[in-house]
Design an enzyme around this catalytic site. Structure first.
Site, short mmCIF file in Angstrom:
data_model
loop_
_atom_site.label_atom_id
_atom_site.label_comp_id
_atom_site.label_asym_id
_atom_site.label_seq_id
_atom_site.Cartn_x
_atom_site.Cartn_y
_atom_site.Cartn_z
N LYS A 136 0.94 -1.36 0.16
CA LYS A 136 0.12 -0.21 0.08
C LYS A 136 0.97 1.22 0.11
O LYS A 136 0.68 2.31 -0.78
CB LYS A 136 -0.92 -0.10 1.40
CG LYS A 136 -1.90 -1.08 1.14
CD LYS A 136 -2.86 -0.91 2.32
CE LYS A 136 -2.22 -1.31 3.50
NZ LYS A 136 -1.69 -2.54 3.55
N THR A 137 1.72 1.33 0.96
CA THR A 137 2.90 2.42 1.07
C THR A 137 3.47 2.45 -0.42
O THR A 137 3.67 3.71 -1.00
CB THR A 137 3.88 2.21 2.02
OG1 THR A 137 2.95 2.41 3.18
CG2 THR A 137 4.71 3.43 2.20
N ASP A 157 -1.26 6.85 6.33
CA ASP A 157 -1.33 5.29 6.62
C ASP A 157 -2.00 5.27 7.68
O ASP A 157 -2.07 5.94 8.78
CB ASP A 157 0.22 4.78 7.02
CG ASP A 157 0.31 3.58 6.86
OD1 ASP A 157 -0.70 2.81 6.33
OD2 ASP A 157 1.35 2.87 7.46
N THR A 198 -5.51 -1.19 7.12
CA THR A 198 -5.70 -2.39 7.25
C THR A 198 -6.98 -3.13 7.62
O THR A 198 -7.00 -4.21 7.88
CB THR A 198 -4.53 -3.21 8.39
OG1 THR A 198 -4.62 -2.23 9.47
CG2 THR A 198 -3.08 -2.84 7.47
N ARG A 201 6.37 -8.17 1.49
CA ARG A 201 7.44 -7.77 2.58
C ARG A 201 8.02 -8.91 3.34
O ARG A 201 9.19 -9.02 3.55
CB ARG A 201 6.64 -7.12 3.63
CG ARG A 201 7.28 -6.24 4.77
CD ARG A 201 6.53 -5.73 5.78
NE ARG A 201 5.83 -4.35 5.40
CZ ARG A 201 4.92 -3.78 5.80
NH1 ARG A 201 4.55 -4.33 6.98
NH2 ARG A 201 4.49 -2.96 5.24
#
Length: 356
Positions: free
Chosen positions: A82-83, A127, A176, A235
């Protein structure tokens, strides 16, 4: 004031300590390489084909019309990009990216200061946007719709509202827990994207790309082995790759083959299903300690020595998704797959028994 004489000390270090084991330039190069693992453009981004295609249309249409794109909401579990996608949006638009997080915006004034510094076309990334304080969220409504905020000066009867015009900008929010977003905030996003877990094939591409950037030689089957244990999350795949690289550099010639990958993942307690030490401890407590359940989260947390929130938010989502734990009204229950994963025979009537 008394004069303070500056004295220089020349400390002679032992020969063995004169030089760091890892020089500063090497450490900086390492950090640069790891930052480079983030793709910069939509074309470089691996996986999420639906989101990439939709976002390409949103950005392409806005650029053709010469307007600021609609606000974008990215939702999905941690570690899916997302980032990175927010950075890509700013890169594709050729504008600056300002980053903050929901918990950091405790007061409306914090948000007003950030919004007033935006230039036309800038991208503001928030975020964990669902964790914004309510005053800041209510100010954000008007900013997203009318590109204007009202700043209150003073207190009590003498308070004055001063309208502040904002330059048109694009807000990219990441969450999230999309269910915790309020309806008014969710409705103000023009485009909502749901990030999905990655397939092993896409994660293999992620590992191969990362290995190339890091300068690591890796076999395709080794990359696939790392990808298959990464819980569908890039990740985690990149993190496992770095740990396998450490193992290969210490115990081999630095190149990663299938044997080195399996040996390294064994050392770091990541099994064939991607379960780590804590995941297996939860399964062990559920099956060996409580006969497969049902068991409450608090009881499991005490058994493994963790907080209930850790078990519920870190371990449980993947165990449920992997089909090893089921959530019931009476508590958590181990499925037949969990029994088999621990090398045990499931009892008659265990959930998922027909699959074995």
């Amino acid at each position: 004031m008394a004069n303070i004489e500056k004295t220089e000390f020349n400390i002679q270090q032992p020969a063995s300590q004169e030089r760091d084991a890892v020089e500063p330039t090497q450490r900086e190069g390492e950090r640069d390489a790891e930052r480079a693992l983030r793709p910069r453009s939509i074309e470089e981004f691996i996986g999420q084909p639906k989101v990439r295609n939709q976002l390409n249309l949103v950005l392409g249409g806005a650029k053709q019309r010469g307007v600021t794109p609609d606000h974008v909401l990215l939702s999905g579990p941690p570690g899916l990009g997302k980032t990175t996608m927010a950075m890509i949006i700013a890169y594709e638009l050729g504008t600056s990216l300002r980053m903050t997080s929901g918990p950091a915006l405790e007061r409306a004034g914090d948000l007003a200061a950030m919004l007033s510094n935006l230039m036309e076309g800038d991208v503001l990334f928030i975020d964990e946007i669902h964790r914004m304080a309510r005053p800041a969220e209510e100010m954000l409504y008007m900013a997203m719709e009318d590109f204007r905020v009202d700043v209150i000066v003073g207190k009590g009867p003498g308070a004055t509202s001063i309208p502040l015009e904002l330059a048109p900008f694009t807000l990219v929010g990441a969450t999230t827990r999309s269910g915790m977003l309020t309806g008014p905030l969710r409705d103000r996003f023009g485009f909502t994207a749901q990030m999905e877990f990655y397939s092993t094939e896409d994660l293999t591409k992620v590992v191969l790309r990362a290995a190339k950037i890091l300068g690591v030689t890796i076999a395709h089957d080794a990359a696939m082995e790392i990808a298959s244990r990464s819980r569908g999350t890039p990740r985690i795949a990149n993190r496992l790759l770095r740990r396998v690289r450490d193992f290969a550099e210490v115990h081999a010639d630095g190149s990663i083959d299938l044997g080195a990958a399996k040996a390294a993942l064994l050392v770091f307690d990541v099994d064939e299903k991607g379960l780590d030490r804590l995941d297996r401890a939860v399964l062990d407590a559920l099956i060996r300690g409580h006969g497969g359940g049902p068991v409450g989260v608090s009881t499991l947390a005490i058994a493994v020595g963790e907080e209930p929130s850790t078990v519920e938010e870190v371990c449980e989502p993947y165990l449920v998704r992997a089909g090893m734990v089921a959530r019931t009204g009476r508590g958590r229950v181990a499925t037949a797959a969990a029994w088999h994963h621990l090398g045990l025979q499931p009892p008659e009537g265990a959930l998922g028994m027909l699959e074995f």
